[in-house]
Design an enzyme around this catalytic site. Structure first.
Site, PDB file in Angstrom:
ATOM      1  N   GLY A   8      -8.518 -15.094  65.088  1.00 42.29           N
ATOM      2  CA  GLY A   8      -7.167 -15.570  64.772  1.00 42.29           C
ATOM      3  C   GLY A   8      -6.379 -14.725  63.785  1.00 42.29           C
ATOM      4  CG  ASN A  56     -12.699 -16.137  57.544  1.00 44.89           C
ATOM      5  OD1 ASN A  56     -11.941 -16.857  56.889  1.00 44.89           O
ATOM      6  ND2 ASN A  56     -12.246 -15.236  58.410  1.00 44.89           N
ATOM      7  CB  SER A  57     -16.210 -21.222  60.252  1.00 48.91           C
ATOM      8  OG  SER A  57     -16.518 -22.029  59.142  1.00 48.91           O
ATOM      9  CB  SER A 113      -7.308 -19.115  44.222  1.00 50.73           C
ATOM     10  OG  SER A 113      -7.862 -17.858  43.914  1.00 50.73           O
ATOM     11  N   GLY A 114      -8.076 -22.043  46.227  1.00 54.32           N
ATOM     12  CA  GLY A 114      -7.745 -23.458  46.423  1.00 54.32           C
ATOM     13  C   GLY A 114      -6.336 -23.736  46.936  1.00 54.32           C
ATOM     14  CE  LYS A 115      -2.416 -19.442  50.129  1.00 57.59           C
ATOM     15  NZ  LYS A 115      -2.055 -19.477  51.546  1.00 57.59           N
ATOM     16  CB  THR A 116      -5.899 -24.778  52.306  1.00 52.25           C
ATOM     17  OG1 THR A 116      -5.524 -23.506  52.829  1.00 52.25           O
ATOM     18  CG2 THR A 116      -5.798 -25.811  53.415  1.00 52.25           C
ATOM     19  CG  ASP A 129      -7.934 -35.388  38.223  1.00 54.60           C
ATOM     20  OD1 ASP A 129      -7.217 -36.403  38.236  1.00 54.60           O
ATOM     21  OD2 ASP A 129      -9.181 -35.425  38.181  1.00 54.60           O
ATOM     22  CG  ASN A 130      -5.939 -29.043  40.578  1.00 53.61           C
ATOM     23  OD1 ASN A 130      -6.525 -29.146  39.497  1.00 53.61           O
ATOM     24  ND2 ASN A 130      -6.477 -28.451  41.625  1.00 53.61           N
TER      25      ASN A 130
HETATM   26 MN    MN Z   1      -3.325 -16.877  54.264  1.00 50.58          MN
END
Ligand code: MN
Ligand code: OXD
Length: 610
Positions: free
Chosen positions: A212, A391-392, A266-269, A519-520
């Site tokens: 993808g 990376n699945s 870094s937790g974006k999603t 909590d973020n």
């Molecule tokens: Mn991306």
């Protein structure tokens, strides 16, 4: 030769420039058949893909696929930006001359789709009616059916998007040819793959992958790399690897929107899809707009607006669970049409599993296969390699996300109150520091980074810089990119506040000082209130930090010591970081003087704080 005209006629694809383009590339790649697809073909294509063994059933309305085992991630080394202007060469963009890349890829692709179907995917990377619609249309040609099924989830697909263009020539030409995956020398000196965005030609040529990240050309090649270039050329927008969310205070009716960039891992999603913590859930609602891309522009009212050009989520499966991302789990349930790639799979029960989905893998391993399709039950004693590829992925549409914003398709976009940057940093970076000055905000984005995760990636304790989280997507030179940011956001009369966030400070024993996840939201709430002048915070040399009293800490589990540390500045560590930053910025040609001034201002403030 296939009858291109007939296939296009049958599908009602009338745009003459699109027709020429399809005929031109069909003559190069020489497929046996041509098929123009639209979103309405999804069900039929799913059936065909299952019948052909390209997809396997993973429960009711859920699908599973494996990519070739040497083709499981974006290849940054093989990805290039090509233009005919050498000034576009940056430190990170692997710039090449346009003519050279076009010729090379045309040769690689010649005859390479023989025996296959060429699918013509007319798509739009924007909600229809968006002020940026002129930059959003594209046509991907691909010889891989699962790529079509992913594109239908990740973008808006149909011939009308291309027939109705104001300028019939204004579409991105995106050609994807899979190639003979077992014979491409992936990762060797003889690597045959090339993923090129020929940006000044608005042409994308990707050869040698069906994964993808390399093959969904609407997403990172068009939505990020090409759009980044178009944003600068047009002088009217920014295209960034940003998440976008909305927060509503149900008590006051106030509503804010936050966009932000985070380097990978870094937790974006998780942040994009977050819910309010339980203790605050009665008061605040969080709406999801996008987890990976935002296009930003200035509206007539002088505010910065943003929209997510995508139609779906191509999320990393690893560690997605009830605690880290419950909304993601809800978006991939029965009937969602989700496609999993490279997770572990059990053909007997049609279940899927990945590391971190549950604490331990399924106890009864009967039938379970790892991401390569090898039986877990036949593993050698002591083999602890992961069941799923790290990376699945899961691919699902935005509409499947339970807290997707009611107005996620509104072409007007949403006004942006705050732009945040956040990396994975185990010390130094506080929970949140607000930055009101535009140049300092852009400077903060340019010096964004995440700690190297293993030795090969960098020097211990030093960040791997990832400017604005656009390191692999920046289409032109970094200095010019900074200038474009100053110009676009500087044109707003009511611009957003900036901030740097960090959820990952650790104690000496390795524990996380801040609980993270839901909590973020507390850090974002403080930031929005600071912007609205409802709290004053505490000025430090690197921005304004919340006081303990200002953070809404109801229900947070944290020790007083940890709280103190994440709300203070470690001046010496910061001074050390400033020397690394200076070396990082010095690499960039034409870095605007305002950015150097911001750097010197922060340095001087740190020195004066002694
Ligand atoms: Mn991306
Ligand atoms: C990425 C992605 O690779 O979003 O960044 O898939």
């Amino acid at each position: 030769m296939v009858d291109v005209e007939k296939a296009l006629d049958e599908a009602g694809l009338q745009n003459p420039r699109v027709r020429e383009y399809v005929a031109q590339w069909a003559a190069v790649t020489q497929p046996d058949r041509i098929e123009v697809v639209s979103a309405a073909d999804d069900e039929r294509l799913l059936k065909e893909a299952v019948a052909a063994g390209e997809l396997l059933p993973a429960g009711e309305g859920r699908y599973y696929s494996r990519s070739y085992f040497k083709d499981t991630a974006r290849s940054e080394e093989r990805t290039v930006v090509a233009t005919s202007r050498e000034d576009d060469k940056g430190v990170y963009n692997n710039w090449k001359p346009a003519a050279e890349m076009t010729e090379l890829l045309t040769e690689r692709m010649r005859g390479a789709s023989a025996g296959k179907t060429m699918y013509v995917i007319p798509y739009l990377m924007a909600p229809p009616g968006s002020p940026l619609e002129a930059y959003a249309a594209g046509v991907e040609l691909t010889d891989c059916r699962p790529v079509v099924l992913h594109m239908i989830r990740m973008s808006r697909v149909g011939v009308d998007y291309l027939n109705d263009l104001e300028d019939p020539d204004s579409f991105v030409r995106a050609v994807h040819v899979t190639g003979d995956l077992p014979n491409l020398g992936q990762g060797t000196p003889d690597d045959q793959r090339y993923f090129a965005t020929v940006a000044d030609d608005r042409t994308i040529l990707h050869y040698g992958s069906s994964y993808g990240g390399n093959a969904l050309l609407g997403k990172i090649a068009h939505g990020l790399r090409q759009a980044c270039y178009d944003g600068r050329e047009s002088g009217i927008f920014l295209a960034e690897q940003f998440m976008l969310l909305g927060i509503t205070d149900k008590e006051t009716g106030k509503r804010w929107h936050v966009a932000g960039g985070f380097p990978s891992a870094s937790g974006k999603t998780n942040l994009a899809m977050t819910l309010a913590p339980d203790a605050l859930g009665d008061r605040y609602r969080v709406d999801f707009y996008g987890d990976d891309i935002a296009w930003l522009w200035v509206g007539d009212d002088g505010r910065v607006y943003a929209m997510n050009p995508e139609f779906g989520v191509f999320g990393v499966a690893k560690d997605t669970n009830e605690k880290t991302n419950p909304t993601a789990l809800d978006s991939i349930g029965d009937g969602s049409g989700v496609i999993f790639t490279n997770v572990a799979y059990n053909p007997q029960t049609e279940e899927v599993w990945w590391e971190g989905k549950t604490k331990n893998p399924p106890e009864d391993v009967t039938g379970w296969q790892d991401w390569k399709g090898e039986l877990i039950s036949e593993r050698e004693e002591g083999d602890t390699s992961p069941w799923a590829h790290p990376n699945s992925r899961f691919t699902t549409t935005l509409a499947n996300v339970p807290n997707v914003a009611a107005d996620f398709e509104d072409p007007k976009g949403v006004p942006v109150d705050a732009i945040i940057f956040g990396g994975r940093t185990s010390d130094r970076e506080p929970l949140v520091r607000a930055i009101t000055d535009l140049a300092e905000g852009v400077y903060d984005g340019l010096t964004l980074g995440a700690e190297a995760t293993f030795a090969a990636e960098g020097v211990d304790g030093q960040l791997r810089y990832d400017p604005m989280s656009m390191r692999p997507f920046m289409a032109y030179a970094e200095g010019d990119y900074a200038a474009h940011w100053l110009k676009i956001i500087g044109a707003a009369t009511d611009g957003p506040i900036f901030a740097h966030v960090n959820w990952f400070q650790r104690g000496e024993d390795g524990h996380f000082r801040w609980p993270g996840y839901r909590d973020n939201l507390r850090a974002l709430l403080w930031l929005c209130r600071y912007k609205d002048a409802e709290v004053t915070g505490r000025q430090t040399p690197v921005g304004v930090l919340p006081t303990k009293e200002e953070l809404e800490l109801d229900g947070v589990e944290i020790t007083p010591e940890d709280l103190d540390i994440i709300l203070t500045i470690d001046r010496e560590r910061w001074q050390q970081e400033m020397t690394f930053r200076e070396a990082h910025l010095k690499q960039f040609d034409r870095l605007p003087e305002e950015i150097w001034e911001a750097h010197r201002r922060v340095s001087a403030a740190l020195d004066a704080d002694a």
